[in-house]
Write a protein that holds these residues in place. Structure first.
Motif, PDB file in Angstrom:
ATOM      1  N   UNK A 134      28.366 -10.295  14.040  1.00  0.00           N
ATOM      2  CA  UNK A 134      27.782 -11.624  14.271  1.00  0.00           C
ATOM      3  C   UNK A 134      26.408 -11.539  14.935  1.00  0.00           C
ATOM      4  N   UNK A 135      26.149 -10.424  15.620  1.00  0.00           N
ATOM      5  CA  UNK A 135      24.852 -10.260  16.300  1.00  0.00           C
ATOM      6  C   UNK A 135      23.733  -9.892  15.331  1.00  0.00           C
ATOM      7  N   UNK A 136      24.086  -9.481  14.096  1.00  0.00           N
ATOM      8  CA  UNK A 136      23.068  -9.140  13.110  1.00  0.00           C
ATOM      9  C   UNK A 136      22.449 -10.412  12.532  1.00  0.00           C
ATOM     10  N   UNK A 137      21.283 -10.301  11.975  1.00  0.00           N
ATOM     11  CA  UNK A 137      20.674 -11.417  11.263  1.00  0.00           C
ATOM     12  C   UNK A 137      21.416 -11.697   9.968  1.00  0.00           C
ATOM     13  N   UNK A 138      21.275 -12.896   9.442  1.00  0.00           N
ATOM     14  CA  UNK A 138      22.003 -13.287   8.237  1.00  0.00           C
ATOM     15  C   UNK A 138      21.608 -12.447   7.022  1.00  0.00           C
ATOM     16  N   UNK A 139      20.356 -12.053   6.944  1.00  0.00           N
ATOM     17  CA  UNK A 139      19.923 -11.229   5.820  1.00  0.00           C
ATOM     18  C   UNK A 139      20.675  -9.903   5.817  1.00  0.00           C
ATOM     19  N   UNK A 140      20.795  -9.285   6.988  1.00  0.00           N
ATOM     20  CA  UNK A 140      21.519  -8.011   7.075  1.00  0.00           C
ATOM     21  C   UNK A 140      23.007  -8.216   6.812  1.00  0.00           C
ATOM     22  N   UNK A 141      23.578  -9.301   7.293  1.00  0.00           N
ATOM     23  CA  UNK A 141      24.990  -9.588   7.047  1.00  0.00           C
ATOM     24  C   UNK A 141      25.270  -9.700   5.553  1.00  0.00           C
ATOM     25  N   UNK A 142      24.391 -10.364   4.837  1.00  0.00           N
ATOM     26  CA  UNK A 142      24.597 -10.535   3.395  1.00  0.00           C
ATOM     27  C   UNK A 142      24.440  -9.207   2.654  1.00  0.00           C
ATOM     28  N   UNK A 143      23.492  -8.384   3.078  1.00  0.00           N
ATOM     29  CA  UNK A 143      23.348  -7.060   2.439  1.00  0.00           C
ATOM     30  C   UNK A 143      24.578  -6.209   2.710  1.00  0.00           C
ATOM     31  N   UNK A 144      25.138  -6.326   3.903  1.00  0.00           N
ATOM     32  CA  UNK A 144      26.343  -5.575   4.244  1.00  0.00           C
ATOM     33  C   UNK A 144      27.503  -5.978   3.338  1.00  0.00           C
ATOM     34  N   UNK A 145      27.653  -7.263   3.079  1.00  0.00           N
ATOM     35  CA  UNK A 145      28.738  -7.749   2.226  1.00  0.00           C
ATOM     36  C   UNK A 145      28.568  -7.261   0.787  1.00  0.00           C
ATOM     37  N   UNK A 146      27.328  -7.185   0.316  1.00  0.00           N
ATOM     38  CA  UNK A 146      27.075  -6.630  -1.022  1.00  0.00           C
ATOM     39  C   UNK A 146      27.498  -5.160  -1.064  1.00  0.00           C
TER      40      UNK A 146
ATOM     41  N   UNK B  68       0.805  -1.212   0.000  1.00  0.00           N
ATOM     42  CA  UNK B  68       0.000   0.000   0.000  1.00  0.00           C
ATOM     43  C   UNK B  68       0.841   1.266   0.000  1.00  0.00           C
ATOM     44  N   UNK B  69       2.097   1.167   0.441  1.00  0.00           N
ATOM     45  CA  UNK B  69       2.996   2.324   0.448  1.00  0.00           C
ATOM     46  C   UNK B  69       3.696   2.511  -0.892  1.00  0.00           C
ATOM     47  N   UNK B  70       3.580   1.515  -1.759  1.00  0.00           N
ATOM     48  CA  UNK B  70       4.200   1.602  -3.076  1.00  0.00           C
ATOM     49  C   UNK B  70       4.895   0.308  -3.449  1.00  0.00           C
ATOM     50  N   UNK B  71       5.124   0.089  -4.756  1.00  0.00           N
ATOM     51  CA  UNK B  71       5.698  -1.182  -5.226  1.00  0.00           C
ATOM     52  C   UNK B  71       7.221  -1.250  -5.173  1.00  0.00           C
ATOM     53  N   UNK B  72       7.868  -0.238  -4.601  1.00  0.00           N
ATOM     54  CA  UNK B  72       9.327  -0.240  -4.480  1.00  0.00           C
ATOM     55  C   UNK B  72       9.709  -0.436  -3.012  1.00  0.00           C
ATOM     56  N   UNK B  73      10.214  -1.612  -2.680  1.00  0.00           N
ATOM     57  CA  UNK B  73      10.712  -1.847  -1.326  1.00  0.00           C
ATOM     58  C   UNK B  73      11.758  -2.949  -1.376  1.00  0.00           C
ATOM     59  N   UNK B  74      12.570  -2.998  -0.347  1.00  0.00           N
ATOM     60  CA  UNK B  74      13.689  -3.938  -0.293  1.00  0.00           C
ATOM     61  C   UNK B  74      13.368  -5.115   0.625  1.00  0.00           C
ATOM     62  N   UNK B  75      14.209  -6.132   0.574  1.00  0.00           N
ATOM     63  CA  UNK B  75      14.061  -7.260   1.485  1.00  0.00           C
ATOM     64  C   UNK B  75      14.207  -6.794   2.927  1.00  0.00           C
ATOM     65  N   UNK B  76      15.075  -5.812   3.166  1.00  0.00           N
ATOM     66  CA  UNK B  76      15.241  -5.283   4.524  1.00  0.00           C
ATOM     67  C   UNK B  76      13.937  -4.686   5.035  1.00  0.00           C
ATOM     68  N   UNK B  77      13.246  -3.937   4.188  1.00  0.00           N
ATOM     69  CA  UNK B  77      11.965  -3.347   4.591  1.00  0.00           C
ATOM     70  C   UNK B  77      10.923  -4.432   4.852  1.00  0.00           C
ATOM     71  N   UNK B  78      10.934  -5.469   4.027  1.00  0.00           N
ATOM     72  CA  UNK B  78       9.990  -6.565   4.214  1.00  0.00           C
ATOM     73  C   UNK B  78      10.292  -7.327   5.509  1.00  0.00           C
TER      74      UNK B  78
END
Length: 358
Positions: free
Chosen positions: A267-279, A91-101
């Motif tokens: 290491x305290x971050x979730x794996x999704x955030x860790x992978x985004x950080x590496x990108x 509802x906020x728009x069709x542009x969002x990231x996995x982090x937002x989800x």
């Protein structure tokens, strides 16, 4: 004639989900240039009203989810567990990231997956008669996150699709899909948004002055999400930038204790955030290497990143850039395969000590 399965793919922020949603809406009766696939005005108005809230009974969404908090091990996880959160984000728009989800689901350290139960639910729903007598549309966001059992069951659906059903797959990493799935869809590659278009949108929709909009649009490199994030000083990339600077400084000084503390933080971050950080780290390695060529049109950095690069870029050179990129890519892969994050990131930090001295 509409193909029964289409794959929309392209980089983050290019608008592929927006395109898929627009096509799904048209198939379900929304008017385009005054024309609708439905037969009468009453049916068209009814369809458009439901689509405005993404609650059309013949539109079925599938997307990566986590196991709901408090659910038992016997609970079969499906997208419907987070339907309210999904529609609120759409509802906020069709542009969002996995982090937002992930934030919308209030995820912590879990990885989002499309589970086997999702394909079972999809098979059941799509074999029912269309509620309004037209197309049934299955829109699958990030199908590369299906587990193998779910992927195999989807393959069977694609091989023997129910009547009047169209599958719309929206993928950022299509190479991770089963080859047999890729062979059964018609692929549409959505390119990055043109920089002038992003610049104009920032001026007209966000009220940004022309000079700032020009720089932000160039830095975004065709990614509307990145352009919007630049407006937010608390964006995730700001955190990642600080972590990159900290890693490189402590690695150069050979501060083992500091690198150990840095590792514990990551290491305290979730794996999704860790992978985004590496990108993001890979992006900065590339930008700093290209900065050595003194051709600004080849660089896509924020003002803060550019300021740091003026003193740091010389440490990223032809003697270490390939190994550094490969190290980050391996770590990204291993974290995605549930490797121990403390071991992975401490190994990354120690190797940076060696690579920065070359």
């Amino acid at each position: 004639r509409v193909p029964h399965a289409l794959l929309f793919t392209g980089p983050v922020g290019c608008g592929k989900l927006a395109l898929a949603l627009a096509f799904a809406s048209y198939l379900l009766g929304e008017r385009h240039n005054g024309q609708s696939l439905l037969g009468n005005d009453s049916a068209v108005l009814n369809a458009e009203t439901m689509l405005a809230n993404w609650q059309h009974p013949d539109l079925h969404f599938s997307y990566p989810v986590i196991r709901p908090k408090g659910s038992s091990s016997a609970h079969k996880v499906t997208s419907d567990d987070f339907a309210a959160e999904w529609r609120a984000l759409l509802g906020k728009g069709p542009y969002f990231s996995m982090d937002q989800w992930m934030g919308a689901m209030e995820a912590e350290n879990q990885q989002a997956v499309i589970y086997e139960a999702e394909s079972d639910a999809l098979t059941h729903n799509l074999n029912l008669k269309s509620a309004l007598g037209g197309y049934k549309v299955s829109l699958i966001w990030l199908p590369e996150r299906m587990n193998i059992t779910c992927a195999n069951k989807l393959l069977k659906l694609l091989e023997e699709p129910p009547s009047q059903t169209v599958f719309l797959l929206v993928s950022e990493e299509p190479e991770q899909l089963l080859e047999t799935i890729r062979s059964r869809v018609q692929r549409f590659d959505v390119h990055r948004i043109d920089t002038p278009d992003i610049e104009q949108a920032l001026i007209s929709k966000r009220g940004i002055d022309a000079d700032t909009a020009h720089r932000m649009a160039h830095t975004a490199a065709g990614n509307w999400l990145k352009a919007v994030e630049a407006l937010n000083s608390d964006s995730e990339n700001r955190l990642f930038f600080d972590l990159f600077v900290s890693l490189m400084r402590q690695a150069y000084m050979r501060d083992i204790k500091g690198l150990k503390d840095w590792t514990d933080t990551i290491a305290a971050y979730g794996r999704e955030r860790q992978r985004r950080m590496l990108v993001y780290f890979l992006h900065l390695v590339r930008e700093n290497f290209m900065s050595n060529f003194r051709q600004p049109e080849l660089n896509y950095m924020t003002q803060e990143e550019e300021t740091f690069s003026q003193h740091f870029a010389r440490f990223i050179n032809e003697r270490n850039v390939v190994e550094m990129a490969e190290l980050l890519q391996r770590t990204h892969r291993d974290i995605g395969q549930n490797a121990n994050p403390k071991m992975q990131f401490f190994n990354l930090a120690l190797n940076m000590i060696i690579l920065l001295r070359r």
